[in-house]
Design a protein around this motif. Structure first.
Motif: not given
Length: 136
Positions: A19-21, A25-26, A30-31, A44-47
């Protein structure tokens, strides 16, 4: 697109790194995720990630139900092939069958997930938008 994210315990770190990589795109989608995996990825991503219950509390069943209602367009479920837990195996099989029944792309490993996410970025999965209305 609505993307569900899950990972067996031994694959959670791999999911975080994935997900970091592919954060760029992500971030355009909506996740949602089962509780622990979702929290780890979000930290880790802030998403932004909508959280379901943990696996032990029925999170995988929640994801399965969302697939059945055609509310999920892509499932990334990093699995541990060495896991010998019959309950986890049963939950995985249930999600796999739901994805097959509703034509939802489903990745259980890094290589397949990369192909699906790169295809998502190219628009290869845009057919899911038309498929949703056909199933409703």
């Amino acid at each position: 697109m609505n993307i569900a994210i899950m990972a067996h315990d031994k694959k959670k770190e791999l999911m975080v790194q994935f997900c970091i990589a592919y954060k760029g795109i992500l971030a355009k989608h909506s996740l949602s995720a089962t509780s622990t995996t979702g929290r780890l990825v979000a930290e880790a991503t802030g998403l932004p990630i909508s959280l379901y219950l943990s696996r032990a509390q029925g999170g995988q069943q929640q994801v399965s139900a969302r697939i059945a209602y055609n509310e999920i367009d892509l499932v990334l479920f990093f699995t541990d092939p060495d896991c010998n837990d019959p309950i986890q195996d049963q939950n995985l099989l249930q999600i796999e069958r739901r994805c097959d029944a509703h034509n939802v792309p489903f990745a259980t490993n890094l290589a397949t997930a990369e192909m699906l996410v790169l295809g998502l970025a190219r628009g290869d999965l845009d057919w899911r938008e038309g498929a949703k209305s056909a199933f409703l």
